[in-house]
Design an enzyme around this catalytic site. Sequence first.
Site, PDB file in Angstrom:
ATOM      1  N   ASN A   1      -2.617  13.271  -3.959  1.00  0.00           N
ATOM      2  CA  ASN A   1      -3.695  13.556  -4.897  1.00  0.00           C
ATOM      3  C   ASN A   1      -4.274  14.980  -4.437  1.00  0.00           C
ATOM      4  OD1 ASN A   1      -4.078  11.280  -6.752  1.00  0.00           O
ATOM      5  ND2 ASN A   1      -5.365   9.986  -5.272  1.00  0.00           N
TER       6      ASN A   1
ATOM      7  N   ASP B   1      -1.758   9.510 -10.549  1.00  0.00           N
ATOM      8  CA  ASP B   1      -1.569   8.280 -11.666  1.00  0.00           C
ATOM      9  C   ASP B   1      -0.347   7.998 -11.903  1.00  0.00           C
ATOM     10  OD1 ASP B   1      -4.377   7.968 -11.517  1.00  0.00           O
ATOM     11  OD2 ASP B   1      -4.784   9.402 -13.454  1.00  0.00           O
TER      12      ASP B   1
ATOM     13  N   ASP C   1       0.946  -1.140   0.092  1.00  0.00           N
ATOM     14  CA  ASP C   1       0.023  -0.177  -0.110  1.00  0.00           C
ATOM     15  C   ASP C   1       1.059   1.068  -0.033  1.00  0.00           C
ATOM     16  OD1 ASP C   1      -2.997   0.844   0.696  1.00  0.00           O
ATOM     17  OD2 ASP C   1      -1.668   2.223   1.810  1.00  0.00           O
TER      18      ASP C   1
ATOM     19  N   GLU D   1      -4.566   2.240  -4.357  1.00  0.00           N
ATOM     20  CA  GLU D   1      -3.213   2.299  -4.011  1.00  0.00           C
ATOM     21  C   GLU D   1      -2.616   0.880  -3.736  1.00  0.00           C
ATOM     22  OE1 GLU D   1      -4.703   4.073  -0.565  1.00  0.00           O
ATOM     23  OE2 GLU D   1      -5.188   4.009  -2.339  1.00  0.00           O
TER      24      GLU D   1
ATOM     25  N   ARG E   1      10.443 -11.594 -10.565  1.00  0.00           N
ATOM     26  CA  ARG E   1      10.658 -12.583 -11.619  1.00  0.00           C
ATOM     27  C   ARG E   1       9.487 -13.036 -12.794  1.00  0.00           C
ATOM     28  NH1 ARG E   1      11.150 -17.830  -8.097  1.00  0.00           N
ATOM     29  NH2 ARG E   1       9.165 -17.003  -7.478  1.00  0.00           N
TER      30      ARG E   1
END
Length: 616
Positions: free
Chosen positions: A488, A497, A480, A523, A512
């Site tokens: 924002n 974004d 998170d 988020e 990987r």
Amino acid sequence: MRKNIILQFVVMVLILAIAITALSLYNLRHIGIKSAIHNAQAISEVVKSGLTSHMLNNNMHQVDTFIESVSNMNNVKNIWLVRGEPVDKQFGRVDKTKLPKDALDKSVLLTGKMAHKIEETFTTTSVRVTIPYNAVAVKNIDCLKCHDVDPGETLGAVSLELDISALKQIGIESIYIITLVVLFAIFIIIFLSKRILQPYIELFDKFSININNAVQGKFKRINIPTSGISKDMLNLTEEYNKLMVNFKDTSIDIEKKLHGFIGYQAGKEGNDPLNESKEIIDNLSNLYQFKKEIELDDSRDEIYQRLSQVFSNKFNLKAFNFIEIEMLKNKMTTVIQKGDFFCCSKTMKETPDLCRSARTKNDVVSMDFHNTCPYFEKKDLFYYCTNISISKNINLIINFVFEKKNELEKLKSQITFIKSYINEAAPSLEVKLLMKALQESAFTDGLTGLYNRKFLEEHTKKLIPHAKREELNIGVLMLDMDHFKAVNDEYGHDIGDKVLKELATILDETVRESDLVIRYGGEEFIVLLVGVKNENDALHVANKISKKVRENEIDVYAGAKLKKTVSIGLSMFPQDSSSFNSVIKNADIALYEAKSTGRDKVVRFKEEQVSSVDLF
């Protein structure tokens, strides 16, 4: 043709003549032998009667004279008497002149039955017959009065040698006559064939020539003879001419329409349009079956494999490559490589937009005196490249490679049919691309390009059974972004974004290829470390991600930089739970623990964290 018919008639007459001659000779021989045996029996009866008469009249000393007179009969070469053993015993003496001369005499004396044999050369034939003289008691002749023997016992035998060469001479003469008849018949056949059969033979020759021409694609009428043939043949010739005209018009019309239908150029003049049309129809039939099959295929790879099999099995192509080029991304993907001749792979990988076939949208073919494509590296090989657009952005380049020029020329003659298969595959490939894009849009996040929550739900239905079966560990990282709302609020959603995209890039580059990165919502992100050895390796990856995020600088505006951190919770499957949903919930609990204890840290899930969350 005329010579063949005459020869056949001559052979037939000769065979018939030989058969008649052989049959005649056999019959003459058979009849001659039967006649000789019959005469021998008649003569023997005369001799028996004479012997009986001489015996009854006590004139046995004149028997030799009697036998000599009988031997002078026509066709009688020799005659002699053979005395049996019972007579010698009765009269107590042996007459050496009347002993058996050969095995035939002995056999008749022993069995009491008539016997004969035939001796012949090419020109002579003789029949040797020995007839037994058995003791009988009848009215006129009663042998038992003079001889002390049992009834039916053999007293002696009469042996005769008869000449029937005259019959063979008759057979030889018949051969001469038959030969003359055959020669005369042959002469008559030749004469009649010229007068009667010649018009028919000439007409047959015309039919034969015209049919051979029709096989080669040359349809011509036959000039009808004015005389010498029957009305039926005239009608047949007229019907044939009508058939040729109709067949010519129809076959040419079919050929043109088929050529137009598939865009195939007509063959050389004089080729058989019927065979060409048959070949085209066969290819259309195969093409239809191919189309039906690819419509049922599940993926682009299956269609490419099927198309590759057609090239290998039907057209006997040994080396070719399928290359997809995404023009906007300037990206090349090799989807099929058959053989070891991908001679422009270096250029295609580094700068696929330089591909001449993709750039010009035209076929590119080897030339004798100049290099058509400068990026084909092998000068001793030949190539043919064709371009098919399977979507707005993706071109399929098919590159055929040959070691010999005649193989390239053969491909050129077949390229129309080959392209027919490619063109039939193109719509299905485009559909599969659209389906894939649609599927990806349903399972990917539009902002970051990562997989979304729906993909996680669908993918784990297969992943978890596989992990249990293979006993794989899965590390679940729940991430998170710390204080993301403040980004924002202060910089706006565009910068927000951008921050999420930067985080998605870091995650994608850190794990990987076998691992999965998912935007879980807002988020929040989830990373599945599939097949991780233990929790220490999973913690190492989590700390590596945390460090990269912490060190990453994000441009916001006017040279200003922004740094962010993430909180990460870790749970292990199946160590923490055999239920994957529970593992995700555990990772979420660990994430809450990380955020509530200061953020920018990695927390491993523990059981006591559950009660603290509940109390809170």
